[in-house]
Each structure stands twice: as structure tokens, then as C-alpha cells.
Design a protein around this motif. Sequence first.
Motif, PDB file in Angstrom:
ATOM      1  N   ALA A 158      -4.732   1.076   5.658  1.00 32.92           N
ATOM      2  CA  ALA A 158      -5.669   2.203   5.576  1.00 32.92           C
ATOM      3  C   ALA A 158      -4.959   3.541   5.788  1.00 32.92           C
ATOM      4  O   ALA A 158      -5.414   4.580   5.321  1.00 32.92           O
ATOM      5  N   ARG A 159      -3.801   3.494   6.472  1.00 29.51           N
ATOM      6  CA  ARG A 159      -3.071   4.745   6.686  1.00 29.51           C
ATOM      7  C   ARG A 159      -2.632   5.336   5.344  1.00 29.51           C
ATOM      8  O   ARG A 159      -2.711   6.536   5.124  1.00 29.51           O
ATOM      9  N   TYR A 160      -2.148   4.457   4.440  1.00 24.87           N
ATOM     10  CA  TYR A 160      -1.726   4.944   3.125  1.00 24.87           C
ATOM     11  C   TYR A 160      -2.923   5.232   2.231  1.00 24.87           C
ATOM     12  O   TYR A 160      -2.910   6.176   1.451  1.00 24.87           O
ATOM     13  N   ALA A 161      -3.976   4.412   2.357  1.00 26.96           N
ATOM     14  CA  ALA A 161      -5.188   4.670   1.572  1.00 26.96           C
ATOM     15  C   ALA A 161      -5.729   6.056   1.895  1.00 26.96           C
ATOM     16  O   ALA A 161      -6.236   6.757   1.015  1.00 26.96           O
ATOM     17  N   ALA A 196       4.480   6.435  -1.013  1.00 30.13           N
ATOM     18  CA  ALA A 196       5.332   6.660   0.161  1.00 30.13           C
ATOM     19  C   ALA A 196       6.698   5.985  -0.006  1.00 30.13           C
ATOM     20  O   ALA A 196       7.678   6.421   0.598  1.00 30.13           O
ATOM     21  N   PHE A 197       6.755   4.901  -0.799  1.00 25.96           N
ATOM     22  CA  PHE A 197       8.029   4.223  -1.096  1.00 25.96           C
ATOM     23  C   PHE A 197       8.165   4.077  -2.611  1.00 25.96           C
ATOM     24  O   PHE A 197       7.164   3.960  -3.318  1.00 25.96           O
ATOM     25  N   GLN A 198       9.417   3.999  -3.077  1.00 19.66           N
ATOM     26  CA  GLN A 198       9.685   3.703  -4.488  1.00 19.66           C
ATOM     27  C   GLN A 198       9.565   2.200  -4.716  1.00 19.66           C
ATOM     28  O   GLN A 198       9.998   1.406  -3.883  1.00 19.66           O
ATOM     29  N   ARG A 199       9.045   1.846  -5.876  1.00 16.72           N
ATOM     30  CA  ARG A 199       8.918   0.434  -6.225  1.00 16.72           C
ATOM     31  C   ARG A 199      10.276  -0.281  -6.172  1.00 16.72           C
ATOM     32  O   ARG A 199      10.405  -1.384  -5.638  1.00 16.72           O
ATOM     33  N   ASP A 200      11.307   0.354  -6.727  1.00 16.83           N
ATOM     34  CA  ASP A 200      12.606  -0.321  -6.813  1.00 16.83           C
ATOM     35  C   ASP A 200      13.266  -0.481  -5.449  1.00 16.83           C
ATOM     36  O   ASP A 200      14.046  -1.413  -5.241  1.00 16.83           O
ATOM     37  N   PHE A 201      12.934   0.417  -4.528  1.00 16.11           N
ATOM     38  CA  PHE A 201      13.389   0.230  -3.146  1.00 16.11           C
ATOM     39  C   PHE A 201      12.772  -1.054  -2.585  1.00 16.11           C
ATOM     40  O   PHE A 201      13.469  -1.897  -2.000  1.00 16.11           O
ATOM     41  N   ALA A 202      11.475  -1.222  -2.813  1.00 17.47           N
ATOM     42  CA  ALA A 202      10.785  -2.431  -2.324  1.00 17.47           C
ATOM     43  C   ALA A 202      11.394  -3.677  -2.949  1.00 17.47           C
ATOM     44  O   ALA A 202      11.663  -4.674  -2.254  1.00 17.47           O
ATOM     45  N   SER A 259       0.837  -1.206   0.000  1.00 19.18           N
ATOM     46  CA  SER A 259       0.000   0.000   0.000  1.00 19.18           C
ATOM     47  C   SER A 259       0.869   1.252   0.000  1.00 19.18           C
ATOM     48  O   SER A 259       0.495   2.285  -0.560  1.00 19.18           O
ATOM     49  N   GLY A 260       2.062   1.147   0.612  1.00 17.58           N
ATOM     50  CA  GLY A 260       2.974   2.292   0.661  1.00 17.58           C
ATOM     51  C   GLY A 260       3.478   2.678  -0.724  1.00 17.58           C
ATOM     52  O   GLY A 260       3.541   3.864  -1.067  1.00 17.58           O
ATOM     53  N   VAL A 261       3.820   1.670  -1.553  1.00 11.47           N
ATOM     54  CA  VAL A 261       4.251   1.965  -2.931  1.00 11.47           C
ATOM     55  C   VAL A 261       3.061   2.500  -3.726  1.00 11.47           C
ATOM     56  O   VAL A 261       3.175   3.475  -4.477  1.00 11.47           O
ATOM     57  N   PHE A 262       1.887   1.891  -3.523  1.00  8.87           N
ATOM     58  CA  PHE A 262       0.664   2.328  -4.216  1.00  8.87           C
ATOM     59  C   PHE A 262       0.392   3.812  -3.953  1.00  8.87           C
ATOM     60  O   PHE A 262       0.031   4.567  -4.846  1.00  8.87           O
TER      61      PHE A 262
END
Length: 408
Positions: A357-360, A143-149, A137-140
Motif C-alpha cells: 500500500a505504500r507504493y500504491a 520505485a524500482f526498474q524492472r531489469d533491476f528486479a 508493487s515497487g516496479v509497478f
Amino acid sequence: METNAARLQESMEEMARIGATPGGGVHRLTLSDADREARDLFARWSKEAGLSVTVDEMGNMFARRQGTDESAPPVMTGSHLDSVPNGGRFDGALGVLAALEVVRSLNDAGTPTRHPIEIVNWTNEEGPRFPPSMLGSGVFAGAFQRDFAYSIQDATGKKFFDELERIGYLGDLPCRRRPIAAYVELHIEQGPALITEGKQIGVVEGIRGLTWLRITMKGERDHAGPTPMHMRRDALAGAARAISAVREIPGKLHPDLVATVGEVNVSPNAINVIPGQVTFSVDIRHEDESILKRAEELVLQAAKDAAGWEGLDMEVDRIGGSSPMPFDAWITATIDDACMKEGCSSLRMWSAAGHDARYAADLCPTAMIFTPSVGGKSHAEDELTTWEDVFMGCRILGRTILSLAQQS
Ligand SMILES: [Zn+2]
């Protein structure tokens, strides 16, 4: 709207057999074989319910029921199917499977909705295998980069990306924000408030803010025998004073404030050596930013006083945190209304634990519904929500989703 309690219970029980532990819990670490099996089952059930299932490049799964107005953005609901090591069977699975039951019930009744309804299974909500938590949800939400994940490794050196590909859930849908009409997540409370207050449903008004500090105190390492007491600069004696003070701060400031020292590192940690250096963590949580700030000031002042008393040097790292995230008043009012129509008791509350839900909430009007956790326990094999409370949670979710999905 009518939901089918027996069908929901059967689905919950079948899902709980995947990664089942002898103690009655589940062990479904993110991107493990058990996670794949849980995903496969959710996908099969979704397709059987006539939903179209898509997977994005983070492995987040979206099962979509068409609306009558295809230009309307979806109402999203769901949670996660991964678990902590030897976790409980309700944490996460409840939100996904109750959402599925809501859609199955709408199908049974032949009820169309204006907005599409999407059930989401977020990847890596829990995070112990691939920290940090709420990664999908953070990448969505950006909040985070996909490539970091992708680059995160587990304790055995396996990469998130490779494991995502291995279990067959590296989707091609871009993982990024898109229009969503509303997001509602049903989840177990994981704390004792509902049980203590004797209420059946928690109407969650937001997620508490969090401050993480790491405090280092430096004194002088020396021999525990010959060094007279008045000549010592004992880093642990100073840290112990500070830690006792941290324990007292919530009681002085606010009844809902919590502060925890959960990690202490003593150097050199030997019986006959005066400790030269101590590092300890502080975790502070509250829903009001100003109280959170004041608590942090009091912690730092107490640490400074303790260091001064022992003649220590002190360093402070602010290693993380998140500001309080209030949920949407329209959605919480819709949940209140559902509780009233079902004639069930409810409690307005804030979540002390993090959730997708925090990121949503960064993307669209969002709120959560909590069901009681027996003994306030979770992240444990004996985590329990009674079936009666599970069914009520599902009915409240159903009413809320239906009401939101019919909005013009
Ligand atoms: Zn959860």
C-alpha cells in the motif's frame, strides 16, 4: 452487503495447506513451487468467480470484475500470497482472499458496481528470498526498474527472472503505473495495538517513515593484556556507549518513536584483543518527518559524544530509509463509516511495518484496514487472527470497496 464467513474460512484454510509447515504456519517463498501453487489456486478461484485474470511482467496478478462504466478506472484491493520462511497463514493471504470473498458476495447478490474491481496479488512483498521487499508493487509504482528486479539473485544464485519464468508467471502485461480510482488493503496488524486497546479494526492512516544508518567507530587494535587502560582507544567501548544512548532517545523524544540497534560487527572479535573497529546499524521509525529527523540528529550527536569520549574516529552511512506516507483522508473516512455501520470498534493508527500500500499510495488514494494479531505476533508460525476478527475485517473491506466502487 452480506459476506459468507464459512466460505472465507474454507478458502483461508485451503490456501494455508499450500506450503503448510508442521508448526501450523506456511513456507511460501516468492517464486517457489509453493508460490506457484498458491497463484494457481487464486487464479482458478478468480476465474470461477467470473473474473478475468491477467499477469504482468513482474508476475503481479490482477483479477478483474467488470464495472458498469468501463471508462472508469478500477478500485484495487488485495495483498500478497508469498510468505517469509516459516511464516504465518494470515499475513498477506487474508487481504487477497477477503477481497475474493467480497467479489463472490457481490456476485451472489447480483450487485453491479460502477468502477471495475481488481484483486491484486503482488509479487515478492516479503523479500527474504529476493530482497528488497515490496518489489512487485515497487516496479509497478516506478520505485524500482524492472531489469533491476530481474537481476536479483537468491542465496543459491538463482535469478528472479529465471524463477519467474520457471513457475510460469512471467506475464506479458507491462508492469507500470496506470489509472486506479482507489486502493484498499486488508492486512493483519502484526503488532499489539488493537489487542491492547481492545479494538476490532485498525483504520490505518499511513505508513511510518524509516531511517537506516550504519555507524563505524575506529579505534586502535592492541593487546588486551599489556596495554594500560588510559592508553586505549577501544572501538567497542565507544560503540556500547552510543548503543545505550540510542535505546534512551525514544523515551526522551516521543512515545511512538522506536529506535533499534540490531546488527553489530566487531573487529577482530577476539577475547584478548582490544577491538579496533566496530560497525553497528540503527533503525529509527516514526510517522512525523520532523521527529524522525530530530531522532536522527540525537543519534548522531550521541554517537559523536561516545566516539569523542573514547578518542575514536567515526563514519556514518545513511544506508536507506523512506519518508512517512500518509494515507488518503477520503478512504480512511470511508473505512470509519463502514465500521460505524457494522457497529464495530476501531482505532486510528499508523503502520510500523512496510506494505505494498505504500507504493500504491504514490499512484492513487490509498488506505489500509488492520485486524488484531493475537499477542501482536507475526512472521511466525503461530501468528493468529481469530475467525471472528477475520470475518469483521472482510465485512469492513466489503463495505469500503462497494462504497468506493459506486462513486461517480
Ligand atoms: Zn504482509
